[in-house]
Each structure stands twice: as C-alpha cells, then as structure tokens.
Write a protein that holds these residues in place. Structure first.
Motif, PDB file in Angstrom:
ATOM      1  N   ALA A 186      -3.123 -10.865  20.817  1.00  0.00           N
ATOM      2  CA  ALA A 186      -3.673 -11.401  20.173  1.00  0.00           C
ATOM      3  C   ALA A 186      -5.036 -11.466  20.141  1.00  0.00           C
ATOM      4  O   ALA A 186      -5.272 -12.454  19.092  1.00  0.00           O
ATOM      5  N   GLU A 187      -5.770 -10.858  20.776  1.00  0.00           N
ATOM      6  CA  GLU A 187      -7.325 -10.529  20.548  1.00  0.00           C
ATOM      7  C   GLU A 187      -7.470 -10.462  19.315  1.00  0.00           C
ATOM      8  O   GLU A 187      -8.229 -10.128  18.656  1.00  0.00           O
ATOM      9  N   ARG A 188      -6.600  -8.968  18.998  1.00  0.00           N
ATOM     10  CA  ARG A 188      -7.368  -8.489  17.685  1.00  0.00           C
ATOM     11  C   ARG A 188      -6.499  -9.354  15.885  1.00  0.00           C
ATOM     12  O   ARG A 188      -6.594  -9.153  14.917  1.00  0.00           O
ATOM     13  N   ILE A 189      -5.403 -10.187  16.763  1.00  0.00           N
ATOM     14  CA  ILE A 189      -4.912 -11.065  16.213  1.00  0.00           C
ATOM     15  C   ILE A 189      -5.833 -12.243  15.580  1.00  0.00           C
ATOM     16  O   ILE A 189      -6.470 -13.405  16.142  1.00  0.00           O
ATOM     17  N   GLU A 190      -6.431 -12.528  13.796  1.00  0.00           N
ATOM     18  CA  GLU A 190      -7.637 -13.304  13.280  1.00  0.00           C
ATOM     19  C   GLU A 190      -6.965 -14.769  12.677  1.00  0.00           C
ATOM     20  O   GLU A 190      -7.303 -15.371  12.528  1.00  0.00           O
ATOM     21  N   ALA A 191      -5.826 -13.640  11.991  1.00  0.00           N
ATOM     22  CA  ALA A 191      -5.854 -14.859  10.790  1.00  0.00           C
ATOM     23  C   ALA A 191      -4.662 -15.761  11.597  1.00  0.00           C
ATOM     24  O   ALA A 191      -4.535 -16.029  12.899  1.00  0.00           O
ATOM     25  N   PRO A 192      -4.935 -16.852  10.847  1.00  0.00           N
ATOM     26  CA  PRO A 192      -4.254 -18.066  10.968  1.00  0.00           C
ATOM     27  C   PRO A 192      -2.630 -17.810  11.087  1.00  0.00           C
ATOM     28  O   PRO A 192      -2.090 -17.302  10.198  1.00  0.00           O
ATOM     29  N   VAL A 193      -2.297 -18.791  12.028  1.00  0.00           N
ATOM     30  CA  VAL A 193      -0.773 -18.214  12.424  1.00  0.00           C
ATOM     31  C   VAL A 193       0.170 -19.329  12.604  1.00  0.00           C
ATOM     32  O   VAL A 193      -0.497 -20.302  13.885  1.00  0.00           O
ATOM     33  N   LEU A 194       0.718 -18.976  11.705  1.00  0.00           N
ATOM     34  CA  LEU A 194       2.125 -20.267  11.948  1.00  0.00           C
ATOM     35  C   LEU A 194       3.473 -20.245  12.903  1.00  0.00           C
ATOM     36  O   LEU A 194       4.142 -18.998  12.015  1.00  0.00           O
ATOM     37  N   LEU A 195       3.655 -20.662  14.092  1.00  0.00           N
ATOM     38  CA  LEU A 195       4.927 -19.958  14.784  1.00  0.00           C
ATOM     39  C   LEU A 195       6.273 -21.096  14.554  1.00  0.00           C
ATOM     40  O   LEU A 195       6.401 -22.247  14.423  1.00  0.00           O
TER      41      LEU A 195
ATOM     42  N   TYR B 292       6.703  -7.395  13.425  1.00  0.00           N
ATOM     43  CA  TYR B 292       5.720  -6.652  12.526  1.00  0.00           C
ATOM     44  C   TYR B 292       5.485  -7.254  12.135  1.00  0.00           C
ATOM     45  O   TYR B 292       3.866  -7.264  11.997  1.00  0.00           O
ATOM     46  N   SER B 293       5.588  -8.135  11.630  1.00  0.00           N
ATOM     47  CA  SER B 293       4.080  -9.601  10.556  1.00  0.00           C
ATOM     48  C   SER B 293       3.673  -9.142  11.454  1.00  0.00           C
ATOM     49  O   SER B 293       2.192  -9.510  11.307  1.00  0.00           O
ATOM     50  N   LEU B 294       3.152  -9.850  12.715  1.00  0.00           N
ATOM     51  CA  LEU B 294       2.338 -10.370  13.976  1.00  0.00           C
ATOM     52  C   LEU B 294       1.716  -8.759  14.381  1.00  0.00           C
ATOM     53  O   LEU B 294       0.712  -8.774  13.920  1.00  0.00           O
ATOM     54  N   LEU B 295       1.987  -8.203  14.617  1.00  0.00           N
ATOM     55  CA  LEU B 295       1.429  -6.872  14.775  1.00  0.00           C
ATOM     56  C   LEU B 295       1.190  -6.048  13.762  1.00  0.00           C
ATOM     57  O   LEU B 295      -0.533  -5.964  13.612  1.00  0.00           O
ATOM     58  N   ILE B 296       1.083  -6.130  12.769  1.00  0.00           N
ATOM     59  CA  ILE B 296       0.389  -6.166  11.156  1.00  0.00           C
ATOM     60  C   ILE B 296      -1.062  -6.909  10.824  1.00  0.00           C
ATOM     61  O   ILE B 296      -1.668  -6.268  10.582  1.00  0.00           O
ATOM     62  N   ALA B 297      -0.514  -7.930  11.612  1.00  0.00           N
ATOM     63  CA  ALA B 297      -2.212  -8.895  11.287  1.00  0.00           C
ATOM     64  C   ALA B 297      -2.646  -8.222  12.215  1.00  0.00           C
ATOM     65  O   ALA B 297      -4.229  -8.418  12.121  1.00  0.00           O
ATOM     66  N   ALA B 298      -2.849  -7.688  13.056  1.00  0.00           N
ATOM     67  CA  ALA B 298      -3.621  -7.182  14.419  1.00  0.00           C
ATOM     68  C   ALA B 298      -4.464  -6.379  13.999  1.00  0.00           C
ATOM     69  O   ALA B 298      -5.289  -6.086  14.556  1.00  0.00           O
ATOM     70  N   ARG B 299      -3.619  -5.494  12.909  1.00  0.00           N
ATOM     71  CA  ARG B 299      -4.565  -4.954  12.447  1.00  0.00           C
ATOM     72  C   ARG B 299      -4.852  -4.290  10.843  1.00  0.00           C
ATOM     73  O   ARG B 299      -5.994  -3.243   9.944  1.00  0.00           O
ATOM     74  N   THR B 300      -4.912  -5.512  10.205  1.00  0.00           N
ATOM     75  CA  THR B 300      -5.276  -6.041   9.267  1.00  0.00           C
ATOM     76  C   THR B 300      -6.263  -7.195   9.002  1.00  0.00           C
ATOM     77  O   THR B 300      -5.914  -8.108  10.018  1.00  0.00           O
ATOM     78  N   GLU B 301      -6.697  -7.119   7.418  1.00  0.00           N
ATOM     79  CA  GLU B 301      -7.311  -8.155   7.612  1.00  0.00           C
ATOM     80  C   GLU B 301      -6.515  -9.153   6.957  1.00  0.00           C
ATOM     81  O   GLU B 301      -6.592 -10.090   5.651  1.00  0.00           O
TER      82      GLU B 301
ATOM     83  N   ALA C 298      -2.237  -1.657  -2.528  1.00  0.00           N
ATOM     84  CA  ALA C 298      -3.013  -1.168  -3.784  1.00  0.00           C
ATOM     85  C   ALA C 298      -1.970  -2.238  -5.306  1.00  0.00           C
ATOM     86  O   ALA C 298      -2.395  -1.066  -6.218  1.00  0.00           O
ATOM     87  N   HIS C 299      -1.142  -2.865  -4.670  1.00  0.00           N
ATOM     88  CA  HIS C 299      -0.130  -3.318  -6.436  1.00  0.00           C
ATOM     89  C   HIS C 299      -1.655  -3.798  -7.319  1.00  0.00           C
ATOM     90  O   HIS C 299      -2.543  -4.382  -7.016  1.00  0.00           O
ATOM     91  N   ARG C 300      -1.104  -3.389  -8.383  1.00  0.00           N
ATOM     92  CA  ARG C 300      -2.354  -4.032  -9.502  1.00  0.00           C
ATOM     93  C   ARG C 300      -2.322  -5.670  -8.976  1.00  0.00           C
ATOM     94  O   ARG C 300      -3.282  -5.663 -10.062  1.00  0.00           O
ATOM     95  N   ARG C 301      -1.323  -6.252  -8.748  1.00  0.00           N
ATOM     96  CA  ARG C 301      -1.285  -7.683  -9.526  1.00  0.00           C
ATOM     97  C   ARG C 301      -1.751  -8.507  -7.897  1.00  0.00           C
ATOM     98  O   ARG C 301      -1.949  -9.513  -8.244  1.00  0.00           O
ATOM     99  N   VAL C 302      -1.963  -7.580  -6.737  1.00  0.00           N
ATOM    100  CA  VAL C 302      -2.402  -8.473  -5.684  1.00  0.00           C
ATOM    101  C   VAL C 302      -3.599  -8.251  -5.480  1.00  0.00           C
ATOM    102  O   VAL C 302      -4.991  -6.982  -5.416  1.00  0.00           O
ATOM    103  N   ASP C 303      -4.114  -9.743  -4.584  1.00  0.00           N
ATOM    104  CA  ASP C 303      -5.693  -9.618  -4.761  1.00  0.00           C
ATOM    105  C   ASP C 303      -5.191  -9.484  -2.973  1.00  0.00           C
ATOM    106  O   ASP C 303      -5.063 -10.467  -2.135  1.00  0.00           O
ATOM    107  N   PRO C 304      -6.479  -8.268  -2.962  1.00  0.00           N
ATOM    108  CA  PRO C 304      -6.140  -8.122  -1.238  1.00  0.00           C
ATOM    109  C   PRO C 304      -6.599  -8.790  -0.543  1.00  0.00           C
ATOM    110  O   PRO C 304      -6.548  -8.407   0.797  1.00  0.00           O
ATOM    111  N   SER C 305      -7.217  -9.694  -0.457  1.00  0.00           N
ATOM    112  CA  SER C 305      -8.388 -10.837   0.185  1.00  0.00           C
ATOM    113  C   SER C 305      -6.605 -12.202   0.274  1.00  0.00           C
ATOM    114  O   SER C 305      -7.871 -12.564   1.442  1.00  0.00           O
ATOM    115  N   ARG C 306      -6.220 -12.064  -0.437  1.00  0.00           N
ATOM    116  CA  ARG C 306      -4.834 -13.340   0.253  1.00  0.00           C
ATOM    117  C   ARG C 306      -4.071 -12.371   0.437  1.00  0.00           C
ATOM    118  O   ARG C 306      -2.503 -12.675  -0.543  1.00  0.00           O
ATOM    119  N   ILE C 307      -3.242 -12.063   1.293  1.00  0.00           N
ATOM    120  CA  ILE C 307      -2.077 -11.127   1.428  1.00  0.00           C
ATOM    121  C   ILE C 307      -1.673 -11.957   3.164  1.00  0.00           C
ATOM    122  O   ILE C 307      -2.860 -12.128   4.095  1.00  0.00           O
TER     123      ILE C 307
END
Length: 339
Positions: free
Chosen positions: A261-270, A189-198, A169-178
């Motif tokens: 893991a099945e729900r994580i579609e983002a590129p992941v660096l571990l 936390y970050s991995l679980l959020i990625a499983a529920r968001t784009e 919702a931030h005015r300067r954030v491009d929601p397609s590039r988070i």
C-alpha cells in the motif's frame, strides 16, 4: 475529496441473477472436484524464487458459476472503433492483448483491463467497447507461459511490468493518463502494477488484498476451514519457510496489495459486494483504511446483497458498479474539456 465508504443502494431483484454468489452447501460437491487439481498447481509452482506470482492464482478456486461478460456491454463491434488483437513475448511469458480504440491519430487516455482468474482478454471486449466509445484507448491483457500455464503466470520479478511497458509504448497512448481496471485476481494484478508504476487511477473489483488475513480462514469450521488449511500447508511446504511465521508472512505481503500500500500512489476505487464469501468485503475495507492512513485518494463502494463477480451475473448491480467505475476513470484520466 472526502475519503469514505459509500454503501450503494440495494437494487431491485433482477431476473438475470444466478444461483448463489458464495460457497453455500449446495455448491460444495462441484467445488470439491476442483480442489485437488488447483492444489497440485500450487505445490508445483510455489517456491522461494516464485513466491509472489504463485500465490495469486488460488483465486481461481472461487470464480464459480456462470458469468456473462456482455451483460451490460456491447457484444458486437461498434461503428467508429478499431479493434485489433496481438500477442507479445517477454521471455517465456506471452501477453495476449485485445485493443479497442476510437478511430483517429491523436493521443488518448488508456485503460488496461485484467479479467478474473481463468478468463481471457478476449472476453473483455464488451467492456473495452464501452470504454472506447467514451473516448478511451482500451486494452485487455492476460498471460500465458511457454509450458501452457495460464494460472501461475507472474513467475519473474519483471513480469509485473510487462503489460505496462507494452501499453506505454503504443503510439496513441498518453503515458501520463493510464488507468488500471481488474476483476478478482485481475484486480490484484492491477493494484500490484500500480505499486510499481505511475498509474493515473485504479478500479479494483472485489480483490483479495491481504493474503495473510485471507488464509486465516483456515481457522473456520467445516469444509471451508479444511480447504484453507490445505492451501496454507502447501504454501508453507513449497516455500521452504517451515515454521518461520515471519518469513512466510513477508512473502505473502509481497503478493498482497495491502502489503504494498505504501507504494500505491494512484487514486484507487474499490468495488465490492457485501455478501462475497470468496473475497470477503473486509479485504477491500482493510486496503481502503490503510490508503486513507497514508493520505491517498481512495473510495470504497459496497453493493448490498452482492457476491463475487456480481457484475457478470446481475445487470442492475453491474450497472450501479459501472457508473461508479466510469466516473472514477473520467475524473482522473479525462480533463473536463474532454467530457
């Protein structure tokens, strides 16, 4: 691109390295004093309705020793950057947010940073400055409940989406590039959020990804086996599953990135140290393997002779890991024309 594990070169000895990255015998006395307190937290907050969030904070047991979050990042504010701080309420959950952004009005790619357990968003300011100086809108977040609880924070299903909704919702954030970055518990936390968001990308430093496997360390001899046995016994007792191993495993899977893991579609660096005894490197290896099987874009970087939270203790290893993390974010969040 090839999906492989890359073993980072062994760094030269560094004078800023602190004593012991793991749970060696000299640390048992200090470590033991924390056990009963954390187990009391576990028994208080682990219940069928709170199963997923209540498991995660056990990681705070293992974040020991001195950490310097400014080891390779700016301690002071940088020219051309705007820094703000705010709190947001979501039900009885408070989000504490630290924002650092380049001056201006245009849309920006964003990186959300979760600190390790027991640490606050404000301690991530150096990291945020490094990111913002490279053209990102950078934000760190931690969580606190109304009862003062800062460890067992995600207690409702929608709590996992709270930070995502604020940032998009931030005015300067491009929601397609988070992108999402986290350390230890923050990496979960970050991995679980990625499983529920784009999410556009994830960088996860030394996460526990498989709580079932992690708790299996109760079979080890000595103090470590006893500790994990106590943790598992309390989890079972408070969850109410009794001897139902299948149900217990199901609930652990809900709080495990490997189970999602099945729900994580983002590129992941571990990023992981090969001498991490708090969250052994096998945690990242298992998730990387599963994501490869799912044909996801994933890479695992293993640093030699590095333990838990190595990047806040040893400058040479921190620099090596940061170069990898920054390159990953640039690849997926910033078009070539912006770099």
């Amino acid at each position: 691109m090839p999906q492989r594990e890359r073993e980072a070169a062994k760094p030269l000895p560094d004078r800023e390295t602190t004593r012991g990255d793991g749970l060696g015998e000299p640390r048992v006395a200090r470590f033991s004093s924390k056990v009963s307190k954390v187990l009391r937290y576990v028994t208080r907050f682990f219940s069928p309705s709170r199963g997923l969030p209540a498991i995660l904070p056990v990681l705070s047991l293992f974040v020991l020793g001195c950490s310097n979050h400014y080891l390779i990042h700016p301690r002071d504010a940088l020219p051309g950057l705007v820094e703000t701080r705010e709190e947001r309420r979501v039900g009885d959950l408070t989000l504490r947010l630290e924002w650092v952004e380049p001056a201006g009005d245009g849309l920006l790619p964003a990186v959300v940073v979760h600190p390790e357990a027991g640490h606050r968003a404000q301690e991530m300011r150096g990291i945020l400055r490094s990111l913002a100086a490279s053209g990102y809108l950078a934000v760190a977040v931690d969580y606190r409940r109304d009862d003062g609880e800062t460890i067992f924070t995600w207690q409702q299903k929608e709590d996992a989406l709270a930070a995502h909704r604020v940032v998009t919702a931030h005015r300067r954030v491009d929601p397609s590039r988070i992108g999402w970055m986290g350390y230890s518990q923050g990496a979960i936390y970050s991995l679980l959020i990625a499983a529920r968001t784009e999410a556009a990308a994830v960088v996860a430093y030394y996460p526990i990804t498989d709580l079932v496997g992690w708790l299996a360390q109760s079979d080890e001899p000595g103090f470590r086996g006893w500790l994990f046995g106590q943790i598992e016994r309390r989890f079972r007792q408070r969850s109410g599953v009794g001897d139902d191993d299948a149900e217990f495993a199901r609930r652990l899977a809900l709080a495990s990135p490997l189970g999602q893991a099945e729900r994580i579609e983002a590129p992941v660096l571990l990023i992981h140290g090969d001498r991490d005894r708090s969250a052994p490197v096998g945690e990242s290896r298992r998730l990387a393997q599963r994501l490869r099987e799912l044909d996801r874009d994933v890479e695992l970087v293993v640093l030699e002779d590095a333990g838990h939270v190595f990047n806040f203790r040893t400058a040479s290893r921190a620099e090596a890991a940061w170069r990898q993390a920054k390159a990953w974010l640039d690849r997926y969040l910033r078009p070539n024309s912006e770099q």
